[in-house]
Scaffold this motif. Structure first.
Motif, PDB file in Angstrom:
ATOM      1  N   ALA A   1     -75.404   1.208  26.217  1.00  0.00           N
ATOM      2  CA  ALA A   1     -74.701   0.771  27.321  1.00  0.00           C
ATOM      3  C   ALA A   1     -74.769   1.623  28.710  1.00  0.00           C
ATOM      4  CB  ALA A   1     -73.145   0.939  26.871  1.00  0.00           C
ATOM      5  N   ALA A   2     -74.664   0.989  29.866  1.00  0.00           N
ATOM      6  CA  ALA A   2     -74.669   1.575  30.931  1.00  0.00           C
ATOM      7  C   ALA A   2     -73.244   2.105  31.355  1.00  0.00           C
ATOM      8  CB  ALA A   2     -75.156   0.661  32.235  1.00  0.00           C
ATOM      9  N   ARG A   3     -73.030   3.246  32.082  1.00  0.00           N
ATOM     10  CA  ARG A   3     -71.929   3.532  32.203  1.00  0.00           C
ATOM     11  C   ARG A   3     -71.071   2.783  33.004  1.00  0.00           C
ATOM     12  NH1 ARG A   3     -70.262   8.566  31.010  1.00  0.00           N
ATOM     13  NH2 ARG A   3     -72.368   9.367  31.231  1.00  0.00           N
ATOM     14  N   PHE A   4     -69.867   2.245  32.449  1.00  0.00           N
ATOM     15  CA  PHE A   4     -69.258   1.181  33.080  1.00  0.00           C
ATOM     16  C   PHE A   4     -67.647   1.355  32.841  1.00  0.00           C
ATOM     17  CE2 PHE A   4     -67.801  -3.257  33.281  1.00  0.00           C
ATOM     18  CZ  PHE A   4     -68.273  -3.903  34.708  1.00  0.00           C
ATOM     19  N   ALA A   5     -66.941   1.642  33.787  1.00  0.00           N
ATOM     20  CA  ALA A   5     -65.335   1.671  33.644  1.00  0.00           C
ATOM     21  C   ALA A   5     -64.664   0.464  32.940  1.00  0.00           C
ATOM     22  CB  ALA A   5     -64.796   1.977  35.098  1.00  0.00           C
ATOM     23  N   GLY A   6     -64.103   0.569  31.999  1.00  0.00           N
ATOM     24  CA  GLY A   6     -63.429  -0.460  31.280  1.00  0.00           C
ATOM     25  C   GLY A   6     -64.165  -1.260  30.303  1.00  0.00           C
ATOM     26  N   SER A   7     -65.468  -0.786  29.828  1.00  0.00           N
ATOM     27  CA  SER A   7     -66.123  -1.376  28.831  1.00  0.00           C
ATOM     28  C   SER A   7     -65.434  -1.394  27.448  1.00  0.00           C
ATOM     29  CB  SER A   7     -67.750  -0.657  28.876  1.00  0.00           C
ATOM     30  OG  SER A   7     -68.259  -1.199  27.643  1.00  0.00           O
ATOM     31  N   GLU A   8     -65.068  -2.545  26.942  1.00  0.00           N
ATOM     32  CA  GLU A   8     -64.651  -2.590  25.576  1.00  0.00           C
ATOM     33  C   GLU A   8     -65.659  -2.363  24.327  1.00  0.00           C
ATOM     34  OE1 GLU A   8     -62.317  -5.986  25.307  1.00  0.00           O
ATOM     35  OE2 GLU A   8     -60.820  -5.271  26.874  1.00  0.00           O
TER      36      GLU A   8
ATOM     37  N   TYR B   1     -74.814   5.120  23.096  1.00  0.00           N
ATOM     38  CA  TYR B   1     -75.764   6.023  24.050  1.00  0.00           C
ATOM     39  C   TYR B   1     -75.321   5.497  25.363  1.00  0.00           C
ATOM     40  CZ  TYR B   1     -79.408   8.402  26.736  1.00  0.00           C
ATOM     41  OH  TYR B   1     -80.131   9.273  27.605  1.00  0.00           O
ATOM     42  N   VAL B   2     -74.909   6.276  26.186  1.00  0.00           N
ATOM     43  CA  VAL B   2     -74.669   6.028  27.612  1.00  0.00           C
ATOM     44  C   VAL B   2     -75.395   6.576  28.668  1.00  0.00           C
ATOM     45  CG1 VAL B   2     -72.685   5.688  29.392  1.00  0.00           C
ATOM     46  CG2 VAL B   2     -72.203   5.744  26.905  1.00  0.00           C
TER      47      VAL B   2
END
Length: 268
Positions: A80-87, A94-95
Motif C-alpha cells: 500500500a502507498a502511504r495514505f492517511a485513513g487507509s482501512e 509493506y507501505v
C-alpha cells in the motif's frame, strides 16, 4: 511483507482476461498441474478484480490494490502507498512512499522489469507506454502479443534472459502480463479454426498452454534466491453470458477472478 521485501525476489504474473470459473474448473480437474502444485490447497482463491479491463486494473494493482477477496472485508493488503485513513493498510502491509508499487520497490533497491503482453504494454504509442514506463526496464515484441500462438514461450524466454543478466546480489521485481488467454485464443484449442472463433473451451485450452510453460518461469525466478509470487487475473471476460461478450463491462464473469500468492523456494 515487511520481511519479504528486501530479502526475496518478487514476481507478479497477470493472466490477462482469465475467468475464475474456468481457472477453478481446470485446477480441480488436474488440467493445470504446474500451476496447481503451487496454489494453496491446490485451488485458486476467488477474488474481485480492481478493474474491468487491462489498463484500469493494472493501474490499480500497481498502486497496491490487488484483487480483493470475494467476501466482506476490510481485507488487509500486501502492499500500500502511504495514505492517511487507509482501512486496508495493516501492520503486515509493506507501505511505500511513492505513488506506485513499482517505483516504491525501485527505491528499496529492486531492479524493476516489465515483460508486456497485451496492447497496453506494446510501447507503440503514448498510451501503450504508460504502464511499462513505470519500470526501469521494459520489454515487448510482437511475438509477446495476443495474435501469437507462442506468446508465452517467447515471454518466458525473455524472462530467463533478464534473470541471467542480473547481478547475483541485486533483488528483482519481475512483472509479466500473459497475453495468451486474451482473444483471439481459438488457435490454442486443437482442431479449432478461425471460423469457430473464441469459446470457453479455447479459453481453457489457452490456460493449459500457459501451464505447460510456466514451470520455466518459476524455475528462473527461484534460481537465485527465494521468490514471493503473486499469480492472478486482472479481469475476466464474457463469452455470450446474458448477451455479453468481452470485458470493460460489469458482469460477474468479468469481475470475478482467480488469485494466488506463494513462495518459490530456491531452485524449485
Amino acid at each position: 511483507m515487511n520481511e519479504v521485501v528486501g530479502r526475496d525476489d518478487l514476481l507478479l504474473v497477470t493472466l490477462d482476461t482469465l475467468r475464475h470459473d474456468v481457472a477453478a474448473e481446470l485446477a480441480a480437474a488436474g488440467r493445470i498441474p504446474n500451476l496447481a502444485r503451487h496454489l494453496p490447497g491446490g485451488a485458486w482463491e476467488k477474488r474481485h478484480a480492481p478493474g474491468s479491463f487491462t489498463y484500469a486494473s493494472h493501474q490499480a494493482m500497481f498502486a497496491g490494490f490487488l484483487p480483493t477477496p470475494a467476501a466482506p472485508g476490510p481485507h488487509p493488503r500486501l502492499f500500500a502507498a502511504r495514505f492517511a485513513g487507509s482501512e486496508t493498510t495493516a501492520g503486515r502491509t509493506y507501505v511505500f512512499d511513492t505513488s506506485d508499487l513499482v517505483s516504491g520497490l525501485a527505491a528499496a533497491g529492486y531492479r524493476t522489469v516489465c515483460i508486456g503482453g497485451v496492447g497496453f504494454f506494446n510501447k507503440q504509442g503514448a498510451l501503450g507506454d504508460v504502464l511499462p514506463g513505470m519500470f526501469q526496464e521494459s520489454h515487448w515484441e510482437p511475438e509477446f502479443g495476443v495474435p501469437s500462438p507462442t506468446s508465452f514461450e517467447a515471454q518466458v524466454e525473455r524472462a530467463e534472459q533478464v534473470v541471467a543478466g542480473l547481478p547475483a546480489d541485486r533483488r528483482l521485481f519481475l512483472f509479466l502480463n500473459v497475453s495468451a488467454l486474451h482473444q483471439p485464443n481459438w488457435f490454442h484449442l486443437p482442431g479449432a479454426t478461425r471460423e469457430d472463433g473464441d469459446t470457453l473451451a479455447s479459453h481453457a485450452a489457452a490456460l493449459e498452454y500457459v501451464d505447460r510453460h510456466i514451470g520455466r518461469l518459476f524455475a528462473a525466478m527461484s534460481s537465485r534466491r527465494r521468490c514471493f509470487a503473486v499469480v492472478c487475473s486482472d479481469h475476466g471476460t464474457a463469452y455470450g453470458e446474458d448477451g455479453y461478450t468481452g470485458h470493460r463491462l460489469g458482469h460477474e464473469a468479468v469481475w470475478t477472478v482467480p488469485y494466488a500468492h506463494f513462495f518459490l523456494e530456491p531452485a524449485a
